[in-house]
Motif scaffolding. Structure first.
Motif, PDB file in Angstrom:
ATOM      1  N   PRO A 271     -24.970 -57.937 -43.824  1.00 59.11           N
ATOM      2  CA  PRO A 271     -25.421 -56.397 -43.503  1.00 59.11           C
ATOM      3  C   PRO A 271     -26.020 -56.097 -42.714  1.00 59.11           C
ATOM      4  CG  PRO A 271     -25.658 -57.192 -46.120  1.00 59.11           C
ATOM      5  CD  PRO A 271     -25.845 -58.401 -45.402  1.00 59.11           C
ATOM      6  N   GLU A 272     -26.949 -56.668 -42.529  1.00 60.58           N
ATOM      7  CA  GLU A 272     -28.339 -57.068 -40.919  1.00 60.58           C
ATOM      8  C   GLU A 272     -27.336 -57.249 -39.952  1.00 60.58           C
ATOM      9  OE1 GLU A 272     -28.181 -61.340 -42.044  1.00 60.58           O
ATOM     10  OE2 GLU A 272     -28.604 -59.235 -43.179  1.00 60.58           O
TER      11      GLU A 272
ATOM     12  N   ALA B 282     -23.470 -56.506 -39.533  1.00 60.04           N
ATOM     13  CA  ALA B 282     -22.565 -56.027 -39.977  1.00 60.04           C
ATOM     14  C   ALA B 282     -21.976 -54.300 -38.759  1.00 60.04           C
ATOM     15  CB  ALA B 282     -22.482 -54.970 -41.367  1.00 60.04           C
TER      16      ALA B 282
ATOM     17  N   ARG C  40     -14.454 -53.058 -47.886  1.00 57.14           N
ATOM     18  CA  ARG C  40     -15.981 -53.595 -48.293  1.00 57.14           C
ATOM     19  C   ARG C  40     -16.353 -53.222 -49.462  1.00 57.14           C
ATOM     20  NH1 ARG C  40     -17.920 -54.385 -43.050  1.00 57.14           N
ATOM     21  NH2 ARG C  40     -18.268 -56.456 -42.376  1.00 57.14           N
TER      22      ARG C  40
ATOM     23  N   ARG D 251     -21.473 -49.535 -49.485  1.00 56.37           N
ATOM     24  CA  ARG D 251     -22.834 -49.921 -48.790  1.00 56.37           C
ATOM     25  C   ARG D 251     -24.024 -48.485 -48.692  1.00 56.37           C
ATOM     26  NH1 ARG D 251     -22.211 -55.772 -45.798  1.00 56.37           N
ATOM     27  NH2 ARG D 251     -21.603 -56.662 -47.173  1.00 56.37           N
TER      28      ARG D 251
ATOM     29  N   LEU E 112     -30.520 -48.618 -44.580  1.00 52.91           N
ATOM     30  CA  LEU E 112     -30.945 -50.429 -44.806  1.00 52.91           C
ATOM     31  C   LEU E 112     -32.231 -51.113 -44.479  1.00 52.91           C
ATOM     32  CD1 LEU E 112     -28.690 -52.813 -46.001  1.00 52.91           C
ATOM     33  CD2 LEU E 112     -28.256 -53.849 -43.069  1.00 52.91           C
TER      34      LEU E 112
ATOM     35  N   TYR F 206     -24.813 -59.251 -54.457  1.00 56.86           N
ATOM     36  CA  TYR F 206     -25.412 -57.565 -54.074  1.00 56.86           C
ATOM     37  C   TYR F 206     -25.400 -57.047 -55.634  1.00 56.86           C
ATOM     38  CZ  TYR F 206     -26.828 -58.132 -49.762  1.00 56.86           C
ATOM     39  OH  TYR F 206     -27.575 -58.641 -48.213  1.00 56.86           O
TER      40      TYR F 206
ATOM     41  N   TRP G  45     -30.411 -51.411 -53.422  1.00 59.36           N
ATOM     42  CA  TRP G  45     -29.319 -51.932 -52.787  1.00 59.36           C
ATOM     43  C   TRP G  45     -30.253 -53.366 -53.095  1.00 59.36           C
ATOM     44  CZ3 TRP G  45     -26.897 -54.326 -48.126  1.00 59.36           C
ATOM     45  CH2 TRP G  45     -25.445 -54.431 -48.667  1.00 59.36           C
TER      46      TRP G  45
END
Length: 491
Positions: free
Chosen positions: A397-398, A400, A419, A422, A426, A461, A473
């Motif tokens: 995620p960090e 993406a 995916r 999400r 974040l 996750y 999340w």
């Protein structure tokens, strides 16, 4: 064909007044040799004080001591006539500026676009008033007849050849724009009207006045073709305003800047194009010359200057948008010396494609379209401060998403890999999530990646609902439902 003539009786004076902050102040154009200086033209307030064209400069100062004097520049007058020819080109494909102080354009073909002549004429007058030029307009089947009528009576219009001939027969020979001094000579001979001239034997006229007079008569009536020097718009814009005093603040430059931007927008509209890059050049006195990496060879012998480049991501021609962007760029530029002139140079003029909008646009009235907002942000914050977010192929995620330029349409248009849902929010780094009443909504989404770069990630996750009803999340070690680490929030 029908031709409209726009006579510009005060072209040189209007060109000066339109760049003067206070046009109501008494002002006069001065010309002539050093010992015989006289007034070339005066504005309304100067005329009210008794000044008039042709008056000696000493007599003018005796009547009005505080009148502003500006040197008459014939070359500048010719440039402004070409500028108005470019403006007229937006209304007709056949425009000529071959006669000093007049623009002629064929208008019959434009009636389908702009409406009948009364509506078309009102449009021309409205735009000329907005540009700041006084004018007289006439309509006739030939361009020379339209020019003659424009000099006699503003608003005169004839549409048939027979009516034009009858009107021309009553025109005084001294007002018929005859070549050289033929009009004055004919008047002294007792020939008063153009109808009387037309009735004279052609052989005698040719022997006395030459073939040019007969050609003028035939072209005036439409009996012979009248080849005009048609105007073709240049492929660049170069406008300059010389200031009457030294300017040391950005605020005082906004008035000439607004005029230059309006002229640029008029030029772009005439050629149905846009501008993507241009330069605002602030000229200084030569004594203020400073070394600059932007100095070019053509400026070595001339005054120093400061260049303010303005670049857009897409072509634009709206005057308000261009002025707003240029003003923001100007306010960020340092003035190393007082400014004596402002110049606008635009050489990259790509085609202009208007932005598409829905017929029933629900956008609020005060909302700014995204392209304009993007350019405004770039002008105020800097080109590097505005960027897009584009997807990358990394599942972590960090990592993406990646930063992309605002003009990197290909990268931003690439679809993200499929995916599970999400969160939009974040966290910069995961933090422990402690809540005794967590409920698993969905999951797990297993992520195993990063082994190739030393930042290995092995996580499960889940979408969790907290005791306050929030959607979190979070992840946990593979196969473990506990020790939650919060990584983001769903809206």
């Amino acid at each position: 064909m029908l031709w409209a003539c726009i006579a510009l009786p005060r072209l040189a004076l209007d060109a000066v007044l339109r760049r003067t902050p206070d046009p109501s102040r008494p002002l006069a154009l001065v010309s002539g040799p050093a010992q015989l200086r006289h007034l070339h033209a005066v504005n309304a307030s100067a005329a009210a004080a008794g000044l008039k064209s042709g008056m000696r400069l000493s007599a003018a100062h005796a009547l009005l001591s505080d009148v502003a004097m500006v040197e008459h520049d014939p070359a500048s007058e010719a440039r402004w006539q070409r500028f108005l020819a470019a403006w007229a080109y937006r209304h007709s494909s056949q425009v000529s500026a071959q006669w000093p102080g007049a623009i002629v354009l064929e208008v019959r073909a434009s009636f389908r676009l702009f409406g009948p002549w009364p509506r078309f004429e009102a449009r021309l007058r409205e735009e000329l008033d907005g540009l700041g030029f006084s004018h007289r307009i006439a309509l006739a089947p030939t361009p020379r007849a339209a020019r003659v009528f424009a000099g006699l009576r503003d608003g005169f219009a004839v549409t048939s050849a027979e009516a034009m001939r009858e009107a021309l027969a009553r025109v005084p020979v001294r007002r018929a724009a005859l070549p050289d001094d033929a009009g004055e000579r004919l008047h002294r001979m007792g020939v008063r009207t153009f109808g009387a001239l037309k009735a004279m034997p052609r052989d005698g006229l040719r022997r006395r006045f030459g073939i040019a007079l007969l050609d003028h008569i035939d072209r005036l009536h439409g009996d012979a073709d009248d080849p005009l020097e048609c105007y073709a718009p240049p492929d660049h814009f170069d406008g300059r305003i010389e200031l009457g005093f030294e300017v040391e603040s950005h605020q005082a430059l906004l008035f000439p800047l607004r005029r230059l931007i309006a002229d640029l927008a008029t030029y772009l509209s005439a050629r149905d194009g846009g501008v993507q890059r241009f330069t605002l050049r602030l000229e200084h006195e030569a004594r203020h010359a400073l070394p600059s990496h932007e100095a070019d060879r053509e400026q070595e012998a001339g005054p120093a200057h400061t260049d303010v480049p303005v670049g857009l991501l897409a072509a634009e021609r709206d005057a308000a948008v261009l002025f707003d962007l240029t003003r923001n760029r100007l306010e960020q530029a340092a003035l190393p010396a007082p400014v004596i002139a402002v110049r606008l140079l635009a050489r990259e003029l790509p085609p202009f494609v208007p932005a598409a909008r829905d017929l029933f646009d629900t956008r609020p009235a005060q909302a700014v379209p995204w392209p304009q907002l993007r350019e405004r942000l770039r002008a105020r914050l800097g080109d590097e401060a505005v960027h897009r977010v584009a997807p990358s192929g990394d599942p972590r995620p960090e990592r993406a998403w990646r930063r992309a330029g605002v003009d990197d349409d290909a990268a931003c248009a690439a679809p993200a890999p499929p995916r599970p849902p999400r969160p939009a929010w974040l966290l910069p780094r995961p933090v422990p999530l402690r809540d005794p009443r967590l409920r698993i909504v969905s999951g797990p989404e297993r992520l195993e990646s990063g082994w190739w770069d030393g930042d290995d990630a092995r996580r499960d996750y889940y979408v969790l609902e907290t005791s306050r009803g929030q959607r979190a999340w979070a992840f946990a070690p593979p196969g473990v439902q506990g020790d939650w680490m919060l990584h983001g929030w769903f809206a």
